[in-house]
Design an enzyme around this catalytic site. Structure first.
Site: not given
Length: 136
Positions: A49-52
């Site tokens: 992930g590590f995102h928006a």
């Protein structure tokens, strides 16, 4: 600012033969479904992930096994455990998310409101915080 954790409880139809969950656009999924993908074979100690997303809305469903998801709206943070195929986690616009602690049998399905578009991603946490705070 949007609610940090939003769950969707899906109706389960079942009998001695097993269970069924139906996912329908604009009914129990709160948008038109444009893309479905799933993750499997993850290693427990390698988070993802590590995102928006600027505009994309998603619903994450752990159809098998379990995983943890850190949800962060730029002000509040919380970690939730996905471990039921009858429950979905809404990942709204501008919510930083990180998936971790995958069980060996984890299959994580994600239902998305739009097709893949790299320009919709915010992959740097400091950029995410700047953009969230600029819109307050």
């Amino acid at each position: 600012m949007q609610q940090l954790i939003k769950w969707i409880d899906f109706s389960v139809i079942g009998d001695d033969r097993g269970s069924l969950v139906a996912l329908e656009a604009n009914k129990n999924i709160p948008f038109d479904i444009k893309r479905v993908y799933y993750l499997f074979g993850m290693q427990s100690d390698l988070p993802r992930g590590f995102h928006a997303h600027k505009e994309l809305i998603q619903v994450a469903v752990c159809v098998s096994g379990s995983c943890d998801i850190l949800m962060d709206n730029g002000k509040d943070k919380g970690v939730v455990k996905l471990n039921s195929p009858s429950q979905g986690l809404v990942i709204d616009v501008m919510q930083w998310h990180e998936m971790s602690n995958f069980s060996d049998d984890c299959v994580l399905m994600v239902i998305a409101s739009d097709l893949y578009d790299e320009s919709d991603y915010i992959r740097n946490y400091d950029d995410f915080l700047r953009e969230v705070n600029a819109n307050v």
